[in-house]
Design a protein around this motif. Structure first.
Motif, PDB file in Angstrom:
ATOM      1  N   LYS A   2       0.830  -1.198   0.000  1.00  0.00           N
ATOM      2  CA  LYS A   2       0.000   0.000   0.000  1.00  0.00           C
ATOM      3  C   LYS A   2       0.874   1.262   0.000  1.00  0.00           C
ATOM      4  CE  LYS A   2      -3.795  -2.416   0.407  1.00  0.00           C
ATOM      5  NZ  LYS A   2      -4.728  -2.567  -0.738  1.00  0.00           N
ATOM      6  N   ILE A   3       0.369   2.291  -0.641  1.00  0.00           N
ATOM      7  CA  ILE A   3       1.018   3.594  -0.585  1.00  0.00           C
ATOM      8  C   ILE A   3       0.695   4.235   0.756  1.00  0.00           C
ATOM      9  CG2 ILE A   3       1.088   5.926  -1.585  1.00  0.00           C
ATOM     10  CD1 ILE A   3       0.357   4.634  -4.291  1.00  0.00           C
ATOM     11  N   THR A   4       1.745   4.678   1.447  1.00  0.00           N
ATOM     12  CA  THR A   4       1.543   5.337   2.742  1.00  0.00           C
ATOM     13  C   THR A   4       1.763   6.843   2.665  1.00  0.00           C
ATOM     14  OG1 THR A   4       3.844   4.894   3.356  1.00  0.00           O
ATOM     15  CG2 THR A   4       2.176   3.290   4.049  1.00  0.00           C
ATOM     16  N   ASP A   5       2.470   7.307   1.627  1.00  0.00           N
ATOM     17  CA  ASP A   5       2.677   8.750   1.518  1.00  0.00           C
ATOM     18  C   ASP A   5       3.091   9.116   0.100  1.00  0.00           C
ATOM     19  OD1 ASP A   5       2.675  11.361   2.352  1.00  0.00           O
ATOM     20  OD2 ASP A   5       4.467  11.220   3.597  1.00  0.00           O
ATOM     21  N   LEU A   6       2.721  10.329  -0.297  1.00  0.00           N
ATOM     22  CA  LEU A   6       3.185  10.958  -1.529  1.00  0.00           C
ATOM     23  C   LEU A   6       3.891  12.239  -1.110  1.00  0.00           C
ATOM     24  CD1 LEU A   6       3.287  11.516  -4.621  1.00  0.00           C
ATOM     25  CD2 LEU A   6       1.038  12.585  -4.376  1.00  0.00           C
ATOM     26  N   ARG A   7       5.164  12.361  -1.456  1.00  0.00           N
ATOM     27  CA  ARG A   7       5.942  13.524  -1.081  1.00  0.00           C
ATOM     28  C   ARG A   7       6.491  14.213  -2.332  1.00  0.00           C
ATOM     29  NH1 ARG A   7       9.395  10.190   3.532  1.00  0.00           N
ATOM     30  NH2 ARG A   7       7.568   9.548   4.765  1.00  0.00           N
ATOM     31  N   CYS A   8       6.767  15.489  -2.191  1.00  0.00           N
ATOM     32  CA  CYS A   8       7.376  16.236  -3.297  1.00  0.00           C
ATOM     33  C   CYS A   8       8.294  17.296  -2.714  1.00  0.00           C
ATOM     34  CB  CYS A   8       6.305  16.880  -4.179  1.00  0.00           C
ATOM     35  SG  CYS A   8       6.984  17.701  -5.654  1.00  0.00           S
ATOM     36  N   HIS A  14      14.223  21.116  -9.864  1.00  0.00           N
ATOM     37  CA  HIS A  14      13.281  20.060 -10.217  1.00  0.00           C
ATOM     38  C   HIS A  14      12.365  19.682  -9.055  1.00  0.00           C
ATOM     39  CE1 HIS A  14      15.311  18.754 -13.996  1.00  0.00           C
ATOM     40  NE2 HIS A  14      16.411  19.150 -13.369  1.00  0.00           N
ATOM     41  N   PRO A  15      11.044  19.673  -9.240  1.00  0.00           N
ATOM     42  CA  PRO A  15      10.181  18.980  -8.277  1.00  0.00           C
ATOM     43  C   PRO A  15      10.414  17.461  -8.398  1.00  0.00           C
ATOM     44  CG  PRO A  15       8.934  20.607  -9.530  1.00  0.00           C
ATOM     45  CD  PRO A  15      10.259  20.449 -10.216  1.00  0.00           C
ATOM     46  N   ILE A  16      10.755  16.838  -7.292  1.00  0.00           N
ATOM     47  CA  ILE A  16      10.999  15.397  -7.261  1.00  0.00           C
ATOM     48  C   ILE A  16       9.871  14.728  -6.479  1.00  0.00           C
ATOM     49  CG2 ILE A  16      12.586  13.555  -6.611  1.00  0.00           C
ATOM     50  CD1 ILE A  16      13.691  15.439  -8.741  1.00  0.00           C
ATOM     51  N   VAL A  17       9.240  13.754  -7.092  1.00  0.00           N
ATOM     52  CA  VAL A  17       8.147  12.995  -6.481  1.00  0.00           C
ATOM     53  C   VAL A  17       8.738  11.761  -5.801  1.00  0.00           C
ATOM     54  CG1 VAL A  17       6.071  11.650  -6.946  1.00  0.00           C
ATOM     55  CG2 VAL A  17       6.473  13.792  -8.185  1.00  0.00           C
ATOM     56  N   ARG A  18       8.284  11.485  -4.584  1.00  0.00           N
ATOM     57  CA  ARG A  18       8.686  10.259  -3.874  1.00  0.00           C
ATOM     58  C   ARG A  18       7.446   9.607  -3.291  1.00  0.00           C
ATOM     59  NH1 ARG A  18      11.226   8.595   1.311  1.00  0.00           N
ATOM     60  NH2 ARG A  18      12.751   6.971   0.808  1.00  0.00           N
ATOM     61  N   ILE A  19       7.128   8.421  -3.782  1.00  0.00           N
ATOM     62  CA  ILE A  19       6.006   7.645  -3.265  1.00  0.00           C
ATOM     63  C   ILE A  19       6.559   6.593  -2.315  1.00  0.00           C
ATOM     64  CG2 ILE A  19       4.146   6.046  -3.852  1.00  0.00           C
ATOM     65  CD1 ILE A  19       3.806   7.530  -6.489  1.00  0.00           C
ATOM     66  N   HIS A  44      -1.395  17.750  -4.469  1.00  0.00           N
ATOM     67  CA  HIS A  44      -2.859  17.725  -4.569  1.00  0.00           C
ATOM     68  C   HIS A  44      -3.384  16.294  -4.690  1.00  0.00           C
ATOM     69  CE1 HIS A  44      -6.896  18.717  -5.999  1.00  0.00           C
ATOM     70  NE2 HIS A  44      -6.682  17.928  -7.020  1.00  0.00           N
ATOM     71  N   PHE A  45      -2.572  15.366  -5.231  1.00  0.00           N
ATOM     72  CA  PHE A  45      -3.017  13.988  -5.476  1.00  0.00           C
ATOM     73  C   PHE A  45      -2.745  13.059  -4.294  1.00  0.00           C
ATOM     74  CE2 PHE A  45      -2.177  15.639  -9.812  1.00  0.00           C
ATOM     75  CZ  PHE A  45      -3.460  15.516 -10.314  1.00  0.00           C
ATOM     76  N   ARG A  46      -2.192  13.586  -3.210  1.00  0.00           N
ATOM     77  CA  ARG A  46      -1.800  12.729  -2.093  1.00  0.00           C
ATOM     78  C   ARG A  46      -2.975  11.917  -1.555  1.00  0.00           C
ATOM     79  NH1 ARG A  46      -1.381  13.044   3.567  1.00  0.00           N
ATOM     80  NH2 ARG A  46       0.472  11.967   4.386  1.00  0.00           N
ATOM     81  N   GLU A  47      -4.091  12.565  -1.329  1.00  0.00           N
ATOM     82  CA  GLU A  47      -5.259  11.880  -0.763  1.00  0.00           C
ATOM     83  C   GLU A  47      -5.747  10.763  -1.672  1.00  0.00           C
ATOM     84  OE1 GLU A  47      -9.815  12.930   0.751  1.00  0.00           O
ATOM     85  OE2 GLU A  47      -8.440  14.525   0.152  1.00  0.00           O
ATOM     86  N   ALA A  48      -5.655  10.978  -2.991  1.00  0.00           N
ATOM     87  CA  ALA A  48      -6.135   9.970  -3.942  1.00  0.00           C
ATOM     88  C   ALA A  48      -5.249   8.723  -3.947  1.00  0.00           C
ATOM     89  CB  ALA A  48      -6.195  10.567  -5.348  1.00  0.00           C
ATOM     90  N   LEU A  49      -3.959   8.884  -3.616  1.00  0.00           N
ATOM     91  CA  LEU A  49      -3.027   7.768  -3.738  1.00  0.00           C
ATOM     92  C   LEU A  49      -2.883   6.930  -2.471  1.00  0.00           C
ATOM     93  CD1 LEU A  49      -2.249   9.287  -6.379  1.00  0.00           C
ATOM     94  CD2 LEU A  49       0.098   8.606  -5.928  1.00  0.00           C
ATOM     95  N   ILE A  50      -2.994   7.545  -1.317  1.00  0.00           N
ATOM     96  CA  ILE A  50      -2.747   6.811  -0.073  1.00  0.00           C
ATOM     97  C   ILE A  50      -3.722   5.634   0.061  1.00  0.00           C
ATOM     98  CG2 ILE A  50      -2.896   6.979   2.450  1.00  0.00           C
ATOM     99  CD1 ILE A  50      -1.628   9.705   2.251  1.00  0.00           C
ATOM    100  N   ILE A  80       4.156  11.285 -11.160  1.00  0.00           N
ATOM    101  CA  ILE A  80       3.582  10.279 -10.264  1.00  0.00           C
ATOM    102  C   ILE A  80       3.553   8.919 -10.951  1.00  0.00           C
ATOM    103  CG2 ILE A  80       1.418   9.540  -9.181  1.00  0.00           C
ATOM    104  CD1 ILE A  80       0.938  12.531  -8.518  1.00  0.00           C
ATOM    105  N   GLU A  81       3.179   8.896 -12.224  1.00  0.00           N
ATOM    106  CA  GLU A  81       3.140   7.636 -12.973  1.00  0.00           C
ATOM    107  C   GLU A  81       4.525   7.009 -13.043  1.00  0.00           C
ATOM    108  OE1 GLU A  81       2.709   5.460 -17.109  1.00  0.00           O
ATOM    109  OE2 GLU A  81       4.274   6.741 -16.262  1.00  0.00           O
ATOM    110  N   HIS A  82       5.566   7.820 -13.265  1.00  0.00           N
ATOM    111  CA  HIS A  82       6.933   7.296 -13.290  1.00  0.00           C
ATOM    112  C   HIS A  82       7.284   6.647 -11.949  1.00  0.00           C
ATOM    113  CE1 HIS A  82       8.226  10.449 -16.560  1.00  0.00           C
ATOM    114  NE2 HIS A  82       7.237   9.666 -16.953  1.00  0.00           N
TER     115      HIS A  82
END
Length: 399
Positions: A2-8, A14-19, A44-50, A80-82
């Motif tokens: 499960k995804i527990t966090d989406l960070r940026c 560069h904005p770096i995404v870390r899931i 903004h997408f954090r809630e959708a992914l957790i 996020i897809e990457h």
């Protein structure tokens, strides 16, 4: 899993995404350095992914894909897809290209759009000196791309270059000058092409990044005028950077009027917005960016569709950074025979090469890049080395 966090975090530019997941695996994605302002859009997408399983990439993307748009606002979804694919590959213990159907090629061809020095000016001799310098670089690129017209300083430095309104802050990234080009401006561009081809000959191919901003009659006239120089393509003449529409009818008229290949697509979001462009054969080459189109799976779908319509594929990528390079290598390894090369993204700051783990000392050799065989997208960030570049608000990014 499960995804527990989406960070940026914005590292450098560069904005770096870390899931982050509950099994200790993480995935990374990178946004172009021209889009430092997109961090809030990512979060903004954090809630959708957790709570979602990151290895079900398509299922997760169904929740957020419709919330993106043309460049720059598809970049948040794409990064996020990457990161999701990065986790999926790590979980399976294989490079992402294996999850996309496996490799077609053992090495991936690239061209130069990012390794450059500041040009001494906008005269023909300046352009000639610039491509001569590029030819001498150790990567031995088979092709270079140069900006002219509205995709250069010509619109500001050449007197009466065009008859449209000149932006007072033309240096703002994404500002678009537009209008009929003067005879003086037109002849100046031709002289620059001639000067570059005299240097390059047939040893190194030349493509031109042209706009956007051209009126259709000028575009047709110029494309015909350069036919004898056998250019790889003319890019984004009518639409392009930060233009949120496609205009396939005008592109088709341009394409059918000349033997010079016409190219566009870096700003376009999702396969749906390539549909008419491809199915009416409005261009000869498309250049979606995996960091803008909605991700690497989206780019692969578009490449396959283009292949069925005999349209060539040359993905954009110049500002995507070294983590973005991992995404480009993995997806382009899987593309069909219409693939030419992708635009190589070099480090936006020299210290990035000290942060990214998994790259060879010399990335490009004879215009080719080896596949990355580590699981996921093949690259990671040295957290300790990167902490010195984190803002205070992002202190917990690597925790």
């Amino acid at each position: 899993m499960k995804i527990t966090d989406l960070r940026c975090a914005v590292i450098g530019k560069h904005p770096i995404v870390r899931i982050v997941t509950d099994e200790g695996l993480h995935g990374l994605g990178e946004v172009e350095f021209t889009k430092s302002y997109l961090k809030p859009f990512v979060l903004h997408f954090r809630e959708a992914l957790i709570g979602e399983d990151p290895t079900d990439v398509e299922r997760v993307m169904l929740k957020i894909r419709q919330r993106g748009s043309f460049k720059p606002y598809g970049a948040a979804v794409s990064a996020i897809e990457h990161a999701l694919w990065d986790i999926a590959g790590k979980a399976a213990g294989v490079p992402v290209y294996k999850l996309l159907g496996g490799k077609v090629r053992d090495k991936v061809r690239v061209y130069n759009g990012s390794i450059r020095q500041k040009r001494t000016g906008d005269r023909p001799e300046d352009y000639a000196a610039d491509v001569k310098w590029m030819m001498g670089q150790p990567q031995n690129f088979f092709m270079v791309k140069q900006g002219i017209s509205f995709h250069s300083n010509m619109k500001d430095t050449i007197e009466d270059f065009h008859y449209g309104v000149t932006q007072k802050k033309a240096g703002y990234h994404g500002a678009m000058d537009q209008g009929m080009i003067s005879e003086r401006g037109f002849n100046h561009m031709l002289d620059c092409v001639i000067a570059m081809k005299e240097v390059l000959g047939d040893k190194v191919s030349l493509a031109l990044d042209c706009g956007p901003g051209w009126m259709l009659p000028d575009a047709i006239k110029f494309a015909r005028a350069v036919e004898k120089y056998n250019l790889m393509w003319l890019e984004d003449m009518l639409t392009g950077d930060y233009v949120p529409w496609v205009n396939p009818q005008a592109y088709r008229e341009l394409t059918t009027s000349t033997s010079t290949p016409i190219h566009t697509g870096e700003q376009i979001y999702l396969r749906h917005n390539f549909k008419e462009l491809i199915e009416t054969q409005a261009v000869r080459v498309i250049g979606p960016d995996p960091a803008d189109i909605g991700g690497i799976a989206e780019l692969k779908w578009v490449a396959e569709h283009a292949y069925m319509h005999s349209i060539l594929m040359a993905p954009h990528g110049t500002a995507n950074g070294l983590l973005g390079l991992g995404a480009l290598i993995n997806v382009c390894a899987t593309l069909p025979a219409n693939y030419i090369a992708f635009e190589y993204p070099s480090a936006s700051d020299p210290w990035w090469e000290d942060l990214v783990i998994g790259l060879p000392p010399q990335i490009v050799k004879d215009s080719m890049v080896d596949l990355l065989e580590a699981p996921g997208l093949g690259l990671d960030i040295d957290a300790e080395a990167a902490r010195r570049y984190l803002r205070e608000e992002d202190a917990g990014f690597f925790d």
